[in-house]
Design a protein around this motif. Structure first.
Motif, PDB file in Angstrom:
ATOM      1  N   THR A  99       0.845  -1.188   0.000  1.00  0.00           N
ATOM      2  CA  THR A  99       0.000   0.000   0.000  1.00  0.00           C
ATOM      3  C   THR A  99       0.881   1.237   0.000  1.00  0.00           C
ATOM      4  O   THR A  99       1.714   1.424   0.901  1.00  0.00           O
ATOM      5  N   ILE A 100       0.718   2.049  -1.023  1.00  0.00           N
ATOM      6  CA  ILE A 100       1.442   3.320  -1.084  1.00  0.00           C
ATOM      7  C   ILE A 100       0.669   4.357  -0.265  1.00  0.00           C
ATOM      8  O   ILE A 100      -0.558   4.433  -0.339  1.00  0.00           O
ATOM      9  N   ARG A 101       1.383   5.099   0.550  1.00  0.00           N
ATOM     10  CA  ARG A 101       0.724   6.088   1.408  1.00  0.00           C
ATOM     11  C   ARG A 101       0.122   7.209   0.571  1.00  0.00           C
ATOM     12  O   ARG A 101       0.365   7.302  -0.638  1.00  0.00           O
ATOM     13  N   ASP A 102      -0.669   8.026   1.198  1.00  0.00           N
ATOM     14  CA  ASP A 102      -1.344   9.124   0.507  1.00  0.00           C
ATOM     15  C   ASP A 102      -0.314  10.187   0.139  1.00  0.00           C
ATOM     16  O   ASP A 102       0.164  10.932   0.994  1.00  0.00           O
ATOM     17  N   LEU A 103       0.040  10.232  -1.142  1.00  0.00           N
ATOM     18  CA  LEU A 103       1.089  11.131  -1.617  1.00  0.00           C
ATOM     19  C   LEU A 103       0.490  12.343  -2.317  1.00  0.00           C
ATOM     20  O   LEU A 103      -0.368  12.205  -3.204  1.00  0.00           O
ATOM     21  N   GLY A 104       0.939  13.519  -1.943  1.00  0.00           N
ATOM     22  CA  GLY A 104       0.556  14.722  -2.663  1.00  0.00           C
ATOM     23  C   GLY A 104       1.475  14.946  -3.859  1.00  0.00           C
ATOM     24  O   GLY A 104       2.496  14.279  -4.010  1.00  0.00           O
ATOM     25  N   SER A 105       1.130  15.875  -4.705  1.00  0.00           N
ATOM     26  CA  SER A 105       1.928  16.134  -5.905  1.00  0.00           C
ATOM     27  C   SER A 105       3.343  16.589  -5.556  1.00  0.00           C
ATOM     28  O   SER A 105       4.309  16.229  -6.242  1.00  0.00           O
ATOM     29  N   VAL A 106       3.494  17.344  -4.460  1.00  0.00           N
ATOM     30  CA  VAL A 106       4.821  17.789  -4.049  1.00  0.00           C
ATOM     31  C   VAL A 106       5.655  16.593  -3.586  1.00  0.00           C
ATOM     32  O   VAL A 106       6.851  16.491  -3.892  1.00  0.00           O
ATOM     33  N   ASP A 107       5.013  15.666  -2.849  1.00  0.00           N
ATOM     34  CA  ASP A 107       5.711  14.451  -2.410  1.00  0.00           C
ATOM     35  C   ASP A 107       6.239  13.669  -3.611  1.00  0.00           C
ATOM     36  O   ASP A 107       7.391  13.232  -3.625  1.00  0.00           O
TER      37      ASP A 107
END
Length: 204
Positions: free
Chosen positions: A136-144
C-alpha cells in the motif's frame, strides 16, 4: 570444500536483472546469465486476456523456453513480475511524466506484485512457481511525488514497474507491505529453492 550448488555447471538465469542474480548468488547458487531475445509486450498481446498471475507465469515461461532452446542440458531459470492494481496491469514507465502518473494512480491504494519463475530441468516438463505480495502506497501529494522523482532520478523510476525500488528510496512511499522481500524484488525464491532441492541441486 563443500558447495551448496551441486550440478557441475552453474544455473542459467534467463534474465538481465542484477537484482535477481544477486538474490540467487546471496542464497549460495552459482549463476550464469543469458538474456533472452524476447519482446515481452508481443508475448503479452499474443497471450490474450490473462489474470495478472497467469501473465507473469506466461512471460516467465516464454523467457525460459527462449534460452533453453540453445542451452543444451543446462538448468534454466527465468522470472517475471506483474504489478496489478484493482485489475489493471501496470508496465514500466518510459519517462518521469509517466512515472508521476503511475504513482499518482497508486497513491493511497493497495497493489499486488505477482512474481513468477519458470524452471526448466533437462528431461522434465517446465515447472512454474509463483508468489504474491501486497503493498500500500501512502497518501502522496503532488509535491511528495515530485520530490521523490527528483531525488530518485530517471534511471531508478523507469527501471522498475510502479516507479520504485523497495530496496532503495522507494521504501519511503509505503504505509504497509505484506509479502516476502524476494517476491517483492521479483523472484519467488523460497518456492524456487524448494524445487531445486527436490531435483537434488542443493547440498541441503
Amino acid at each position: 570444500m563443500t558447495h551448496l550448488w551441486l550440478p557441475e555447471r552453474p544455473l542459467i538465469l534467463a534474465s538481465g536483472s542484477p537484482t535477481r542474480r544477486h538474490l540467487l548468488e546471496a542464497a549460495g547458487l552459482e549463476v550464469e546469465v543469458m538474456v533472452p531475445n524476447l519482446d515481452e509486450r508481443r508475448v503479452e498481446a499474443e497471450a490474450g486476456p490473462l489474470t495478472p498471475v497467469d501473465l507473469a507465469r506466461r512471460l516467465a515461461l516464454a523467457k525460459a523456453l527462449a534460452v533453453a532452446a540453445t542451452a543444451g542440458d543446462r538448468i534454466v531459470l527465468a522470472a517475471d513480475q506483474v504489478l496489478a492494481c484493482e485489475g489493471e496491469v501496470f508496465h514500466k514507465s518510459s519517462s518521469l511524466d509517466a512515472a508521476r502518473d503511475q504513482l499518482s494512480r497508486l497513491s493511497n491504494r493497495m497493489h499486488s506484485l505477482h512474481s513468477a519463475a519458470a524452471l526448466i530441468v533437462p528431461g522434465r516438463e517446465p515447472e512454474l512457481i509463483h508468489d504474491d505480495a501486497h503493498l500500500t502506497i501512502r497518501d502522496l501529494g503532488s509535491v511528495d511525488i515530485d520530490t521523490y522523482l527528483a531525488i530518485a532520478g530517471l534511471h531508478r523510476v523507469t527501471g522498475t514497474v510502479g516507479g520504485y525500488q523497495l530496496e532503495g528510496l522507494g521504501i519511503h512511499l509505503f504505509s504497509r507491505i505484506e509479502g516476502s522481500h524476494a517476491t517483492i524484488l521479483g523472484l519467488p525464491l523460497t518456492g524456487l529453492l524448494d524445487r531445486l532441492r527436490r531435483h537434488g541441486c542443493l547440498a541441503f
